[in-house]
Design an enzyme around this catalytic site. Structure first.
Site, PDB file in Angstrom:
ATOM      1  N   LYS B  76      14.647   4.856 -40.492  1.00 48.45           N
ATOM      2  CA  LYS B  76      13.959   5.917 -39.756  1.00 48.45           C
ATOM      3  C   LYS B  76      14.892   7.119 -39.709  1.00 48.45           C
ATOM      4  O   LYS B  76      16.117   6.949 -39.545  1.00 48.45           O
ATOM      5  CB  LYS B  76      13.649   5.406 -38.342  1.00 48.45           C
ATOM      6  CG  LYS B  76      12.832   6.356 -37.463  1.00 48.45           C
ATOM      7  CD  LYS B  76      12.574   5.726 -36.092  1.00 48.45           C
ATOM      8  CE  LYS B  76      11.708   6.609 -35.201  1.00 48.45           C
ATOM      9  NZ  LYS B  76      11.416   5.963 -33.897  1.00 48.45           N
ATOM     10  N   SER B 151       6.586   5.959 -32.635  1.00 47.00           N
ATOM     11  CA  SER B 151       7.115   7.031 -33.451  1.00 47.00           C
ATOM     12  C   SER B 151       7.682   6.563 -34.796  1.00 47.00           C
ATOM     13  O   SER B 151       7.884   7.389 -35.674  1.00 47.00           O
ATOM     14  CB  SER B 151       8.201   7.766 -32.683  1.00 47.00           C
ATOM     15  OG  SER B 151       9.307   6.915 -32.443  1.00 47.00           O
ATOM     16  N   SER B 175       7.785   2.289 -29.830  1.00 46.30           N
ATOM     17  CA  SER B 175       7.837   2.953 -31.134  1.00 46.30           C
ATOM     18  C   SER B 175       8.153   2.050 -32.321  1.00 46.30           C
ATOM     19  O   SER B 175       8.054   2.495 -33.463  1.00 46.30           O
ATOM     20  CB  SER B 175       8.833   4.107 -31.099  1.00 46.30           C
ATOM     21  OG  SER B 175       8.294   5.203 -30.404  1.00 46.30           O
TER      22      SER B 175
END
Lengths: 95, 486, 484
Positions: B76, B151, B175
């Site tokens: 990420k 997210s 997330s």
């Protein structure tokens, strides 16, 4: 607790965010709805409950007082917007 | 190769079926072919990945290998990576190249894994749909009109689409678990403090935690073996022994006590999601577990408490993005205040600004006690709910999200978006671990079963999830998209 | 109307740790800009603080020295505001649960009496960087080397009633932190900085007046001058029918005035909240006992011991205990020579005078404490007389010899105490001074005492200063009187 536009403007200033008049109106709407949702908290009796800042009841570990870092100024300043003679530059600050 | 789990790929690398270079090139090709449709990567580091793969192959030839040597992964874009852009999904950091690796990245590198690149995300991890990225929304490979969740949406979509066998995500209010559920993969949020936060750009420091997202619980166990552990650079990381998470994967579940929080099966829960979850629970019963209803009475206060605490911490954490030492700087500032205000207004997107403003307001004079202190007290009550429940049961189960993935653009109102996280957010406030595993489909979109354990119960969660994945094959199902671009 | 001044001080002390409070970067002073600012100090994304154990120990040592309660649990908070030299947009400090609780410091006033000044609390925090306003293409340059240097902020109660008391308090804090070795106390380099809260009230009134906070008061002298100016300003303002505004003012040492800092910032709102990156600091009794056991003798105790055990005067004891360096120097001289009064006389007399003339501090003294001690012991054991001792001192000062004995030897300054030798010299002087002997004989008996001085002078001259003057005096008197 009702949210006024002045609250949003004050928060925007404290947070150093430029906010146009239009945006301010939008933020007042959004933030009011968020705070209305948050206001549900007031319904809970928290008498005698102490605040919880960290999810684990751990305590701070201490570091030995040793210099472990070396000069990496050139590397750090590669991602800086403006530098001169090793200094970060900002618009003139009047004291 | 794309339909294999990380564990299977590791076995193939070991047996010499293919090299890491071949494997890496294969996934890079898939990304090249398919990601324009998904937008799951912000940065792809092909050249570097191939070099790393060659080094891994050489290490293997020299007999210096671990289980994960040569396995391609994605990170990420919240994890700082030396010499590779780390944007955090924000215009603010579009030009930011960190001079260091996050601890998680260091550990993965040391284990010989290959980074294919940095995945898309909601800006500064603020969002539940990945629509808040400066780099555009990510599409759900199960349905390109649906969101992948957020997210860590880029990580989830990339794994689900078979562009990479596993990816690292972070979870502040759901997330990892919610996008894992939306994309039909397995995602673990470890106990707060189990994985180092050093070099992971902070959203809400007392809630943030990194974790693995992969095809199976077994894959997650292998990744946890690498990333978990104490880090002297993170004061909140816990100095506590790390078990081998693969050791207990096959422990039998007979006698396992499962609690179903009644608050997780109430209003607003999609009936198809509910029936999928109840089906999964039945599988556990067939494996010898017992099930009972429990109560987490403060569940409905988790979102209000979170939207005080997280924005408060965020408003302070994001103050360092001021256009002075790194990051976006506006053109021709007339003075310092102008530099700050315009750089930040230009660098941050709407949702980030909203949360900075909320946090600034709730911390300010006259509001602090009513909001911040109150929310912290409620946080203690929420944690206590879980601790009480774990007195009676071993794990809790419920849906990871009240609905399957919703359509892109469907949730315009921030509050309705926030309410998506009703089942995941309390877990971060309490600091306990949680895992989402694929448990069926609802209207063609995946459903995630969330399993929660008490602090440091990751090994148990992985065991419980793995046993389910031995009995079912939801986790092996791939979206048509993955086959199309195979 | 009679006015009373009320003063409280906030003293920021840079702690003498090797590395910063939350990072492993060096705290050294004077390095090239930004070469000692690491990723944590710069607030780069993803970096995290880890607390320096030495900073904690030093804060605790200070707390123990001022008889404070040490917090069992202390917590770091974030003080949020934007400033160019504040890298993270917040300063990590301790607002709600400081490490050092209420305590007190004893100060000595000019009339020799003591007064207790209460400490409200002291807390740990990180220093900011520096803004350099020299012209960099019309911009301000930011140097973050200082960012993250540990500070102990010591907040007093408003217990001081004059500029002199405030200066005495600041000196007392300075002497405590330097005794403890937790700071170099160098005010010129900013190791110790002071903000002063000043208000005035009619004498006898209990309620405090409105106070002004004066920033940037960074020397003992400035404290007195800034307060003097500010008190006068406030009294004048009130007597002219105005009122004092609560505000921050800046002391300008060049113009010797304070002025309002209106430009700096409208109402601040620091939004303090507990720093989520740091956990509560928990200290147990064993740790405190350990540090307590390591505390050095503190200035007040030393002063009392000098007076009571060494028999020094109150004045001498106070001067010699004022700084750790001075006290250590004196104690070494005393240790070597064994005579406290002589040691005190020499340190405060000959040595202090010479240091003063050349504007040197005791740490830069060209004569070491051991050298001076050896010299004083030769005075104490009558090897040399006072006059010769001054010659030896000068020679040591000028580096003309390593130790007193060598100089005494090479210059032949050893006092002659051999009665035979002295008698021979006296006999010769008497033989060569018939006129003076006649005068002596004819003088009234009560005048003779004065006249003997001439003969002593001649004998000393003949001995090149080495004869023992008392001995010469005695023998001369006997010999001259025998001639009567």
């Amino acid at each position: 607790m009702a949210l006024e536009e002045s609250h949003v403007r004050r928060a925007a200033h404290l947070a150093r965010l430029a906010v146009s008049d239009d945006q301010a109106t939008g933020f007042v709407d959004d933030l009011s709805r968020i705070l209305d949702m948050v206001d549900q908290l007031q319904a809970i009796d928290t008498e005698g409950v102490s605040p919880l800042a960290h999810p684990l009841d751990a305590t701070q570990r201490l570091r030995a007082d040793e210099v472990t870092e070396t000069n990496q100024r050139d590397i750090f300043q590669r991602c800086a917007p403006a530098v001169e003679n090793g200094l970060y530059l900002v618009p003139r600050v009047v004291e | 190769m794309h339909d294999k789990t990380l564990t299977q790929l590791a076995a193939s690398l070991k047996s010499g079926e293919f090299s890491s270079r071949e494997l890496t090139a294969h996934f890079l090709q898939k990304i090249e072919k398919a990601d324009s449709k998904l937008n799951s990567f912000i940065t792809v580091t092909g050249e570097q990945a191939l070099k790393q793969a060659e080094a891994a192959d050489n290490a293997r030839a020299a007999g210096e290998t671990g289980i994960l040597t040569g396995i391609p992964l994605a990170l990420k874009d919240i994890f700082c990576t030396r010499d590779v852009k780390t944007s955090c999904g924000s215009r603010m950091l579009d030009n930011f190249i960190a001079p260091y690796d996050a601890t998680v990245v260091e550990k993965l590198n040391a284990a010989g894994t290959i980074s294919l690149g940095k995945t898309n995300m909601d800006e500064f991890a603020m969002g539940s749909s990945n629509e808040n990225s400066h780099y555009g929304p990510v599409k759900n490979p199960w349905d390109l009109t649906a969101v992948p969740g957020g997210s860590s949406g880029g990580s989830a979509a990339a794994v689900a689409a078979g562009l990479v066998p596993a990816a690292m995500g972070t979870d502040t209010g759901g997330s990892i678990r919610q996008p894992a559920a939306f994309c039909g993969i397995t995602g673990l949020k470890p106990t707060y403090g189990r994985v180092s936060r050093y070099g992971m750009i902070a959203y809400a420091s007392s809630l943030d935690q990194a974790g693995p997202m992969a095809r199976s619980a077994e894959d997650c166990a292998h990744l946890m073996n690498v990333i978990a552990g104490h880090d002297v650079r993170d004061s909140t990381s816990v100095a506590r022994g790390v078990p081998d998470y693969t050791d207990t994967l096959n422990a039998p579940l007979s006698g396992l006590k499962i609690g179903l929080p009644k608050e997780y099966f109430g209003d607003g829960l999609d009936p198809d999601v509910e029936s999928a979850v109840r089906e999964a629970v039945k599988v556990y019963e067939s494996l010898g577990a017992t099930v009972r209803e429990v109560s987490l009475p403060h569940t409905h206060y988790a979102i209000p408490a979170y939207y005080v605490i997280a924005p408060a911490e965020a408003s302070s954490n994001l103050s360092r993005f001021d256009g002075v030492r790194f990051g976006h700087r506006c053109k021709d500032p007339v003075d310092l205040i102008d530099l700050y205000k315009r750089s930040r207004a230009e660098g941050f997107g709407e949702e980030v600004k909203r949360r900075i403003l909320i946090g600034t307001h709730t911390l300010s004079e006259g509001f602090f006690d009513a909001y911040y202190t109150k929310a912290q007290k409620v946080r203690r009550l929420i944690r206590q709910d879980f601790l009480d429940a774990f007195e009676d049961v071993d794990v809790l189960m419920g849906p990871a999200s009240p609905t399957p993935a919703f359509d892109l653009g469907a949730k315009k109102d921030p509050v309705s978006m926030y309410l998506q996280d009703i089942y995941t957010i309390a877990v971060n406030l309490a600091g306990i671990p949680g895992i989402s595993v694929p448990a069926g489909l609802a209207g063609g979109r995946p459903v995630g079963l969330q399993i929660l354990g008490t602090h440091f119960a990751e090994a148990q969660l992985l065991n419980v999830a793995h046993q389910y994945q031995q009995a079912t094959d939801w986790h092996l199902q791939l979206p048509a998209f993955a086959e199309e671009y195979a | 109307m009679q006015w009373e001044t009320v003063i409280g001080l906030e003293v920021h002390v840079q702690l003498a740790t090797r590395s910063k409070i939350f990072s492993g970067a060096s705290t050294g002073f004077g390095a090239e800009a930004n070469t000692q600012a690491c990723a944590v100090d710069l607030g780069l994304p993803g970096t995290l603080p880890v607390l320096n154990e030495q900073a904690v120990a030093m804060a605790v040592q200070f707390g123990l020295a001022v008889h404070s309660e040490i917090a069992e649990v202390s917590v770091f908070d974030r003080k949020n505001y934007f400033y160019a030299d504040l890298p993270k947009g917040y300063q990590t400090s301790q607002m709600y649960h400081p490490i050092v609780g209420p305590g007190e410091v004893e100060i000595t006033l000019e009339d020799g009496t003591n007064k207790r000044i209460r400490i409200h609390h002291a807390h740990l925090e990180e220093d900011a960087g520096k803004s350099l306003h020299e012209d960099f293409m019309g911009m301000t340059g930011i140097d973050l080397n200082r960012a993250g240097t540990p500070l102990l902020e010591i907040v007093s109660e408003p217990d001081m009633r004059s500029a002199k008391e405030a200066a005495a308090y600041l000196k007392a804090i300075h002497s405590i932190v330097t005794y403890l070795g937790i700071s170099d106390g160098n005010m010129a380099e900013g190791s110790m900085r002071c903000d002063v809260n000043v208000s005035v009230r009619p004498k006898g009134q209990e309620a405090f007046g409105t106070r002004a906070e004066i920033k940037n008061v960074n020397s003992f002298r400035f404290v007195e001058r800034a307060i003097a100016f500010e008190v006068e300003r406030q009294i004048e303002l009130i007597e002219d029918g105005g009122s004092v505004v609560q505000e921050t003012r800046l002391f300008d040492p060049e113009r010797d005035e304070t002025r309002s800092m209106r430009t700096k910032e409208e109402a601040n709102d620091y939004r303090y909240f507990p720093c989520p990156d740091l956990l509560p600091v928990v200290l147990d009794e064993a740790y405190l006992d350990h540090l307590r056991g390591q505390l050095p003798e503190l200035p007040a105790d030393k002063r009392a011991r000098f007076q009571n055990e060494l028999g020094l005067s109150a004045y001498d004891a106070s001067v010699l205990s004022a700084s750790r360096e001075m006290a250590e120097f004196f104690e070494e001289v005393h240790h070597v020579c064994g005579d406290a009064k002589q040691a005190a006389n020499w340190v405060q007399g000959e040595l202090a005078g010479a240091l003063n003339r050349e504007n040197l501090s005791i740490t830069n003294s060209p004569i070491s404490a051991r050298q001076l001690g050896e010299l004083v012991s030769r005075v104490v054991d009558d090897t040399i007389n006072g006059k010769a001792a001054k010659q030896v001192f000068q020679a040591l000062w000028n580096g003309q010899g390593d130790n007193a004995d060598a100089i005494i030897e090479s210059k032949g300054l050893k006092q002659v105490t051999d009665t035979g030798a002295i008698e021979a010299m006296i006999d010769q002087v008497i033989a060569e001074s018939p006129a003076q002997v006649a005068q002596y004989r004819d003088a009234e008996p009560d005048k003779r005492g004065k006249m003997i001085g001439y003969f002593v002078g001649q004998v000393m001259k003949a001995s090149r200063g080495t004869a023992n003057p008392q001995q010469v005096n005695g023998v001369l008197k006997a010999k001259l009187d025998a001639l009567l």
